[in-house]
Design an enzyme around this catalytic site. Structure first.
Site, short mmCIF file in Angstrom:
data_model
loop_
_atom_site.label_atom_id
_atom_site.label_comp_id
_atom_site.label_asym_id
_atom_site.label_seq_id
_atom_site.Cartn_x
_atom_site.Cartn_y
_atom_site.Cartn_z
N THR A 93 0.82 -1.21 0.00
CA THR A 93 0.00 0.00 0.00
C THR A 93 0.85 1.26 0.00
O THR A 93 0.47 2.27 -0.58
CB THR A 93 -0.94 -0.02 1.23
OG1 THR A 93 -1.76 -1.18 1.13
CG2 THR A 93 -1.82 1.19 1.31
N THR A 114 1.59 -4.69 4.09
CA THR A 114 1.45 -5.05 5.51
C THR A 114 0.85 -6.44 5.72
O THR A 114 1.00 -7.02 6.80
CB THR A 114 0.56 -4.02 6.23
OG1 THR A 114 -0.70 -3.97 5.57
CG2 THR A 114 1.20 -2.65 6.22
N ASP A 115 0.16 -6.98 4.69
CA ASP A 115 -0.57 -8.23 4.90
C ASP A 115 0.32 -9.41 5.26
O ASP A 115 -0.07 -10.26 6.07
CB ASP A 115 -1.40 -8.58 3.65
CG ASP A 115 -2.56 -7.60 3.43
OD1 ASP A 115 -2.86 -6.81 4.34
OD2 ASP A 115 -3.16 -7.64 2.34
N1 ASP Z 1 -2.83 -5.32 0.61
C1 ASP Z 1 -1.67 -4.59 0.97
C2 ASP Z 1 -0.43 -5.44 0.88
O1 ASP Z 1 -0.16 -6.20 1.78
C3 ASP Z 1 -1.81 -4.04 2.32
C4 ASP Z 1 -0.72 -3.12 2.74
O2 ASP Z 1 0.29 -2.95 2.13
O3 ASP Z 1 -0.94 -2.54 3.79
O4 ASP Z 1 0.30 -5.31 -0.05
#
Ligand code: ASP
Length: 323
Positions: A12, A89-90
């Site tokens: 993200t 973050t995932d």
């Molecule tokens: N869907 C995203 C990912 O993990 C979430 C994020 O980056 O916070 O790439």
């Protein structure tokens, strides 16, 4: 001034919404990511390397291992003082844990991301990137393993987990808390995380599965894994390591096929322990050669098992990595 290499992988932090009303998609390159945070130039001399630009759900453990090797190659250079990685973050907690187990350098290795995209108001990416670079450039950040820096908190790789789907305070270390904080005037460490036992296979074993135990669960999925046969299995058990009677049967079937099984807990803190003797308790399954995950989560136990299987198939040897 310290020299820090920023390795970008996507997430993200590097996403923008394509059109009005549309969701976020990968859009921001490494150079643009750094240019959005002018304060970085007061903290360190930066070099940027683009490893990937992917949502973290597209990043596989094999890619994480490749990333770990890149980190060590960069960190071995005399003109590099620290490494920062930007990541979705995932699966951030899996990547930080793999880095912790694999990377050999004692130089600071910090990973961060963002919960809001680069095109969203109040995006947290710039602040998280600045905090991660400040930590990587800090004199006291080395020798603490891979660190997850988020929302001005510094978390140990083995302890941290994502605890919220959208909040900017998305990461926590249940039962432990952060090991340090990033303040506007300094980086402050409060404790030293436990040193990881290093595992560095040339290749990891990818077909390692994770099953979460739920009330009334039967042995169907376990029979599928025994028939496959899978390379390894992690079971996220109830409480301190207990399962339903039918899951016990399922685990025994998987073990009878020689497949290594690691028992973790689906609760978010505490160790797997042999507190009970009823059918389905951790103690009742001891005879089938289960490996206890100690206090790491299921996804982290899976990463460790994948790496360990890249080195040996011997269950007793693998068990040593979990002690
Ligand atoms: N869907 C995203 C990912 O993990 C979430 C994020 O980056 O916070 O790439």
């Amino acid at each position: 001034m310290k020299k820090v290499v920023v390795i970008t992988t996507g997430g993200t932090i590097a996403m923008k919404s394509g059109q009005e009303g549309q969701g976020l998609v990968p859009a921001v390159g490494g150079g643009e990511l750094l240019a959005a945070v002018p304060a970085l130039s007061d903290v360190a001399d930066l070099k940027v390397l683009e490893f990937a630009n992917l949502p973290s759900g597209h990043i596989t453990p094999a890619m994480m291992l490749e990333l770990a090797c890149l980190v060590d190659r960069q960190a071995s250079r005399s003109d590099v003082d620290g490494i920062v990685i930007t990541h979705g973050t995932d699966t951030l907690e899996e990547t930080v844990y793999l880095l912790d187990l694999v990377v050999r350098t004692e130089k600071p290795v910090c990973i961060t991301g963002a919960m809001r995209g680069a095109s969203e108001p109040g995006g947290d990416g710039p602040a998280n990137l600045l905090a991660a670079v400040r930590t990587a450039a800090d004199d006291y950040a080395g020798g603490r393993g891979a660190l997850l820096v988020f929302n001005d908190e510094i978390h140990a790789a083995a302890e941290v987990t994502k605890t919220h789907t959208t909040s900017c305070a998305a990461f926590a270390s249940p039962g432990w808390g952060p090991i340090g904080h990033v303040y506007f005037d300094r980086v402050l460490f409060k404790r030293q995380p436990e040193k990881a036992v290093k595992l560095r296979p040339g290749k990891l074993v990818e077909d390692v599965y994770l099953l979460k135990v739920v009330a009334g669960m039967d042995d169907f999925l376990f029979r599928c894994l025994a028939d496959k046969p899978a390379g390894g299995l992690v079971v996220e058990a109830l409480g301190c390591g207990n399962v339903t009677p039918l899951v016990k049967t399922g685990i025994e079937k998987v073990r009878a096929c020689g497949i290594p099984v690691v028992l973790a807990s689906r609760t978010h803190a505490g160790r797997v322990v042999e507190a009970y003797s009823y059918p389905g308790s951790a103690k009742s399954m001891q005879g089938s050669g289960l490996i206890f995950a100690d206090d790491i989560t299921g996804p982290k136990a899976r990463i460790k098992l994948m790496l360990a299987l890249g080195l040996t198939n011997d269950v007793e040897e693998i068990a040593k990595f979990f002690k």
